[in-house]
Scaffold this motif. Sequence first.
Motif, mmCIF file in Angstrom:
data_model
loop_
_atom_site.group_PDB
_atom_site.id
_atom_site.type_symbol
_atom_site.label_atom_id
_atom_site.label_comp_id
_atom_site.label_asym_id
_atom_site.label_seq_id
_atom_site.Cartn_x
_atom_site.Cartn_y
_atom_site.Cartn_z
ATOM 1 N N PRO A 13 -9.131 12.073 -24.014
ATOM 2 C CA PRO A 13 -7.906 11.655 -23.320
ATOM 3 C C PRO A 13 -6.789 11.272 -24.285
ATOM 4 N N ILE A 14 -5.573 11.503 -23.857
ATOM 5 C CA ILE A 14 -4.389 11.050 -24.589
ATOM 6 C C ILE A 14 -3.889 9.789 -23.911
ATOM 7 N N VAL A 15 -3.877 8.695 -24.644
ATOM 8 C CA VAL A 15 -3.466 7.388 -24.133
ATOM 9 C C VAL A 15 -2.263 6.913 -24.932
ATOM 10 N N GLU A 16 -1.169 6.661 -24.230
ATOM 11 C CA GLU A 16 0.081 6.217 -24.864
ATOM 12 C C GLU A 16 0.477 7.164 -25.993
ATOM 13 N N GLY A 17 0.340 8.465 -25.706
ATOM 14 C CA GLY A 17 0.783 9.482 -26.647
ATOM 15 C C GLY A 17 -0.144 9.746 -27.812
ATOM 16 N N GLU A 18 -1.362 9.173 -27.770
ATOM 17 C CA GLU A 18 -2.281 9.354 -28.901
ATOM 18 C C GLU A 18 -3.665 9.782 -28.419
ATOM 19 N N LEU A 19 -4.239 10.769 -29.109
ATOM 20 C CA LEU A 19 -5.580 11.237 -28.796
ATOM 21 C C LEU A 19 -6.587 10.117 -29.030
ATOM 22 N N THR A 20 -7.575 10.031 -28.130
ATOM 23 C CA THR A 20 -8.616 9.017 -28.284
ATOM 24 C C THR A 20 -9.984 9.679 -28.319
ATOM 25 N N VAL A 21 -10.896 9.087 -29.067
ATOM 26 C CA VAL A 21 -12.284 9.541 -29.150
ATOM 27 C C VAL A 21 -13.173 8.355 -28.826
ATOM 28 N N GLY A 22 -13.949 8.472 -27.746
ATOM 29 C CA GLY A 22 -14.781 7.357 -27.332
ATOM 30 C C GLY A 22 -13.963 6.119 -27.011
ATOM 31 N N GLY A 23 -12.754 6.321 -26.538
ATOM 32 C CA GLY A 23 -11.877 5.212 -26.176
ATOM 33 C C GLY A 23 -11.120 4.606 -27.341
ATOM 34 N N ILE A 24 -11.271 5.174 -28.536
ATOM 35 C CA ILE A 24 -10.605 4.633 -29.729
ATOM 36 C C ILE A 24 -9.454 5.550 -30.130
ATOM 37 N N ALA A 25 -8.273 4.974 -30.330
ATOM 38 C CA ALA A 25 -7.117 5.764 -30.751
ATOM 39 C C ALA A 25 -7.385 6.405 -32.103
ATOM 40 N N LEU A 26 -6.900 7.641 -32.265
ATOM 41 C CA LEU A 26 -7.220 8.403 -33.473
ATOM 42 C C LEU A 26 -6.719 7.720 -34.739
ATOM 43 N N SER A 27 -5.537 7.116 -34.692
ATOM 44 C CA SER A 27 -5.017 6.440 -35.887
ATOM 45 C C SER A 27 -5.897 5.257 -36.280
ATOM 46 N N LEU A 28 -6.392 4.518 -35.280
ATOM 47 C CA LEU A 28 -7.280 3.389 -35.572
ATOM 48 C C LEU A 28 -8.611 3.887 -36.110
ATOM 49 N N LEU A 29 -9.105 4.976 -35.548
ATOM 50 C CA LEU A 29 -10.367 5.547 -36.026
ATOM 51 C C LEU A 29 -10.244 5.980 -37.482
ATOM 52 N N ALA A 30 -9.103 6.573 -37.838
ATOM 53 C CA ALA A 30 -8.877 6.991 -39.226
ATOM 54 C C ALA A 30 -8.878 5.786 -40.163
ATOM 55 N N GLU A 31 -8.328 4.671 -39.702
ATOM 56 C CA GLU A 31 -8.348 3.457 -40.519
ATOM 57 C C GLU A 31 -9.775 2.947 -40.699
ATOM 58 N N ARG A 32 -10.588 3.076 -39.665
ATOM 59 C CA ARG A 32 -11.981 2.638 -39.766
ATOM 60 C C ARG A 32 -12.751 3.481 -40.777
ATOM 61 N N VAL A 33 -12.536 4.800 -40.715
ATOM 62 C CA VAL A 33 -13.236 5.692 -41.639
ATOM 63 C C VAL A 33 -12.765 5.449 -43.064
ATOM 64 N N GLY A 34 -11.476 5.187 -43.210
ATOM 65 C CA GLY A 34 -10.932 4.874 -44.526
ATOM 66 C C GLY A 34 -10.340 6.052 -45.268
ATOM 67 N N ARG A 35 -10.459 7.271 -44.713
ATOM 68 C CA ARG A 35 -9.904 8.451 -45.354
ATOM 69 C C ARG A 35 -9.947 9.611 -44.377
ATOM 70 N N THR A 36 -9.208 10.619 -44.718
ATOM 71 C CA THR A 36 -9.318 11.898 -44.019
ATOM 72 C C THR A 36 -9.621 12.948 -45.082
ATOM 73 N N PRO A 37 -10.223 14.089 -44.697
ATOM 74 C CA PRO A 37 -10.616 14.497 -43.351
ATOM 75 C C PRO A 37 -11.967 13.916 -42.956
ATOM 76 N N PHE A 38 -12.259 13.980 -41.662
ATOM 77 C CA PHE A 38 -13.568 13.566 -41.171
ATOM 78 C C PHE A 38 -13.812 14.201 -39.809
ATOM 79 N N TYR A 39 -15.092 14.213 -39.408
ATOM 80 C CA TYR A 39 -15.467 14.607 -38.062
ATOM 81 C C TYR A 39 -15.640 13.344 -37.232
ATOM 82 N N ALA A 40 -15.255 13.420 -35.965
ATOM 83 C CA ALA A 40 -15.465 12.309 -35.040
ATOM 84 C C ALA A 40 -16.129 12.852 -33.783
ATOM 85 N N TYR A 41 -17.256 12.281 -33.412
ATOM 86 C CA TYR A 41 -17.989 12.708 -32.220
ATOM 87 C C TYR A 41 -18.117 11.544 -31.247
#
Length: 331
Positions: A13-41
């Motif tokens: 789903p896109i929430v407030e203009g941002e893709l989400t994975v498992g309910g987590i906004a993609l930008s926040l998920l990228a901060e959690r991972v600490g780098r790009t690129p990555f896979y998110a499932y």
Amino acid sequence: MSAARHSAMARFPIVEGELTVGGIALSLLAERVGRTPFYAYDRALLRERVELLRNALPGDISLHYAIKANPMPALVGHMAGLVDGLDVASGGELRVALDAGMDPRHISFAGPGKSEAELAQAVASGILINVESFREIQALAALPQRLGQARVAVRVNPGFELKSSGMKMGGGPKQFGIDAEEVPRALGEIGRLKLGFEGFHIFCGSQNLRAEAICDAQTKALDLAVQLADHAPSPVKTVNLGGGFGIPYFPGEQPLDLAPIAANLRRVVEAAKNGLPQAQLVIELGRFLVGEAGIYVAHVIDKKVSRGDVFLVTDGGLHHHLSASGNFGQV
């Protein structure tokens, strides 16, 4: 300028203009991972797909994940708790499968070009080896007895193919498996060399969205296994019918209809009870299980305009889709 068009991706789903994975906004998920690129499932989507298959297919069918679809350790570890077995295509993937905690009795190794070291690793691990050539049979027989008896199934290159598949792995000259007409001789060698014969692997194509083509191939695969069993050195314990279940990628493609496949598999299961009463039937799937449950995330680092076309340059690349490392990402 026209944009590239692909099959709709509606599971994130896109929430407030941002893709989400498992309910987590993609930008926040990228901060959690600490780098790009990555896979998110999304774990929920992975469970949902397995449950869909469990509810649709006969209960007698064993469901395996072909980890070549993505061997990311976190993903394989999660899938190991959902499916009945894992299939690997290299020594590296075998280590990932074992680390995931899957019982070695339910791990199989398919793929042409297995090295002697990989074969030794497989025998020592106690997994099932789908032999694809006479060289592999001879190499297994030459391994030290201290490693144990090799468990083997014959990967068959049948005389038929999976019609309309993205990649044909059976019918005609193929690098995959042993030609069906040569299998009786291979079975004789397996018996003579006292390898632990267990069954057949008959997989003739991938990425197919036509249920009738998959049904036809599965029916023919079982018929072939019954015929070849007459030459086997011991009763057939397993028949891997492969997979081939596709997912939609492009405009106009529709999701695979599981209903006719399930109905046909019920007939196949009943036929197997008569023709191969000791055999466990296996369906081995990769992208159908995980392909629509994850995304690949990269950071755009440059934007170029070349002769009127816009190109976005990222910090990821095609090599991440083709490599077997899979050692980055989140599930």
